[in-house]
Design an enzyme around this catalytic site. Structure first.
Site, mmCIF file in Angstrom:
data_model
loop_
_atom_site.group_PDB
_atom_site.id
_atom_site.type_symbol
_atom_site.label_atom_id
_atom_site.label_comp_id
_atom_site.label_asym_id
_atom_site.label_seq_id
_atom_site.Cartn_x
_atom_site.Cartn_y
_atom_site.Cartn_z
ATOM 1 N N ASP A 377 79.205 -29.262 -12.790
ATOM 2 C CA ASP A 377 77.999 -28.842 -12.769
ATOM 3 C C ASP A 377 77.556 -28.273 -11.183
ATOM 4 O O ASP A 377 76.494 -28.188 -10.738
ATOM 5 C CB ASP A 377 77.147 -29.819 -12.897
ATOM 6 C CG ASP A 377 76.729 -30.012 -14.467
ATOM 7 O OD1 ASP A 377 76.790 -29.218 -15.137
ATOM 8 O OD2 ASP A 377 76.319 -31.254 -14.869
ATOM 9 N N LYS A 380 75.069 -25.587 -10.366
ATOM 10 C CA LYS A 380 73.555 -25.860 -10.209
ATOM 11 C C LYS A 380 72.931 -25.989 -8.635
ATOM 12 O O LYS A 380 71.852 -26.283 -8.888
ATOM 13 C CB LYS A 380 73.536 -27.085 -11.110
ATOM 14 C CG LYS A 380 73.450 -26.853 -12.701
ATOM 15 C CD LYS A 380 73.121 -28.202 -13.420
ATOM 16 C CE LYS A 380 73.366 -27.899 -14.961
ATOM 17 N NZ LYS A 380 73.086 -28.776 -16.014
#
Length: 539
Positions: A377, A380
């Site tokens: 991730d 992000k």
């Protein structure tokens, strides 16, 4: 005799291979002749003679066919005294061809003896057949016979010595190739002990029955046992100073003082070297075999390659440790941006490792995948907090912004040359693809998505469903597994779903070990059923 001759003969040693029969360390001489008197006279003439402290042991065959049987039973025959005319006028010559061309034995020395030189002229035989000497039986007095045999045995000895050295070098090359493929210190230590058995021509069970050994490595006096056999097995993964043997420590201390770091006395040998990175590395082994000069030369060459392997491994380990630290810091940075703290990244990485192993990927690839998945991730980092931590449903614009995180993260890492970081970039880009082609960013179908991305997709959603988030409550296990069964062949690779369902207890055990005490887990907003109304932050 010249100085060069002295050096040459000084290096003569009894051959290391082929091995002699049990209780029989003499030179094997095969007499092949159809006349029994020739056998009797030859053995009588040479009875009690020896060369380099080894007696003459005679074997007998009365035809070429019998000789083939004897040679099959005794592949370590040094010299053959061969008659030319036996079953046929050329049976001896045909036997020579058989030995050289079919048995591929170019080591044994063949001396032709004939009582009928007219049937096999010397000039023709020497040119056309691979023999080492040609004698008429009438000219072989005791003195000439002894000179002929000693000359043949000396040649045989030189050839076997060269062959043994060649085989030793071949084993060094093979062992070095194996050693340099070892990707961890422990595997390297095991490999060194294993290959040592081959280098010294020990039997396969020698490491367990005739030899005991250990390898150790460490920095600043903290060397730890990497691999051990025999009586030293109980010290595996313990500091070397815990070994309760004064003999071992004395041998290792002696090795430290040697020019090449190698010390051997009787059946106890030790090797030490300090790598360029400052690590102390030790090898100690005990064997029931006397090491000769050739063994010492081979071991020194082997240890030189081993030391290079240790150096390379330490350098690579330093680079990998730095890469791991960078990735973990990036993952921690992402976790800190979430509204809650948790162990999402740790759990996903453990799920990924387990699934990779169950799928059939190797241990090293599974470890790399585990590490690389922690950055899934990373993209992000560019998503506004107001969207990332929004408790309610996302509107279409916000949803498009969330989806952009895969390309953002991929672009950050794609230009790296590090295998770990390149794997992380691949995972970031692919872990939101779906088996049915309805995922993003590329809409890949089935196995078009790399297995790394397919594995992380399962692990990531599994963690999202089984933990509480700001946008949904944690699901119970029955509901989680039912969802994966329903999405098999749609969202997820059916093979990976089968692995998950067949190994429920192991995946649940990871959750139990790393679940958040507060009952809330940070992390990505993953794919949920349609009734979630786009409340997640990734789909």
């Amino acid at each position: 005799m010249t100085g060069n001759d002295e050096i040459l003969f000084k290096d003569e040693i009894p051959p290391l291979a082929p091995a002699q029969s049990a209780g029989d360390d003499g030179w094997k001489i095969l007499i092949v002749d159809d006349e029994a008197d020739v056998h009797s006279v030859t053995t009588y003439m040479l009875a009690g003679q020896e060369y380099r402290g080894r007696k003459f042991n005679f074997l007998h065959a009365y035809s070429a066919e019998e000789a083939k049987i004897v040679l099959a039973e005794h592949p370590d025959v040094a010299v053959i005294l061969l008659d030319v005319v036996m079953e046929t006028d050329d049976s001896g010559l045909l036997l020579v061809k058989y030995i050289r061309e079919e048995m591929n034995d170019y080591t044994v020395r063949i001396i032709l003896r004939t009582g009928q030189p007219g049937k096999a002229p010397a000039a023709k035989v020497i040119l056309e057949y691979d023999i080492d000497d040609y004698k008429e039986k009438t000219e072989l007095t005791l003195e000439k016979m002894l000179v002929t045999l000693i000359s043949a045995l000396r040649s045989y000895n030189f050839i076997t010595t060269i062959e043994n050295n060649r085989n030793g070098l071949r084993r060094i090359i093979e062992a070095s190739s194996d050693i340099f493929e070892r990707q961890s210190l422990q595997k390297l230590g095991c490999g060194v002990l294993s290959q040592l058995t081959s280098i010294l021509q020990l039997k396969k069970d020698a490491v367990l029955t005739q030899a005991s050994g250990l390898t150790a490595s460490g920095i600043k006096g903290e060397s730890v046992i990497l691999a051990a056999t025999g009586e030293f097995s109980k010290y595996l993964e313990k500091p070397i100073h815990q070994i309760q043997s004064e003999m071992v420590h004395r041998a290792l201390d002696r090795a430290r003082t040697q020019p090449h770091g190698f010390y051997c006395e009787e059946d106890k040998c030790a090797w030490y070297f300090q790598s360029k990175t400052g690590s102390d590395n030790f090898l100690y082994f005990e064997i029931s075999k006397d090491l000769d000069e050739n063994d010492h030369d081979l071991l020194e060459l082997f240890f030189t390659n081993v030391s290079l392997a240790f150096d390379n491994l330490y350098l690579n380990k330093g680079i990998e440790d730095t890469q791991k630290e960078v990735i973990f810091h990036m993952a921690e940075t992402m976790e800190c941006r979430s509204a809650e703290t948790g162990s999402h990244v740790r759990r996903v990485s453990e799920y990924v490792r387990l699934m990779a192993l169950k799928y059939g990927l190797g241990e090293e690839q599974a470890e790399m995948l585990k590490l690389a998945s922690t950055a899934h991730d990373l993209g992000k980092i560019g998503i506004p907090d107001s969207i990332l931590n929004k408790p309610g449903p996302l509107n279409p614009e916000e949803y498009d912004i969330i989806k952009s995180h895969v390309q953002r993260g991929y672009d950050l890492l794609v230009n790296s040359t590090s295998p770990i970081i390149k794997t992380a970039a691949r995972i970031i880009l692919l872990h939101h693809e779906r088996w049915d082609g309805q995922g993003y960013p590329q809409g890949l179908v089935g196995e078009e998505t790399h297995i790394h991305g397919r594995i992380v997709a399962v692990a990531d959603v599994f963690d999202a469903l089984s933990n509480k988030r700001v946008y949904h409550q944690a699901w119970n296990w029955d509901k989680v597994f039912a969802y994966f069964l329903e999405e098999s062949g749609k969202h997820f690779d059916p093979c990976l779903v089968d692995i998950l369902l067949e190994n429920k207890e192991e995946f649940m055990a990871i959750w139990e070990e790393y679940h958040d005490e507060c009952g809330v887990c940070s992390g990505s907003r993953e794919a949920l059923p349609a009734d979630s109304a786009r409340s997640d932050r990734s789909e």
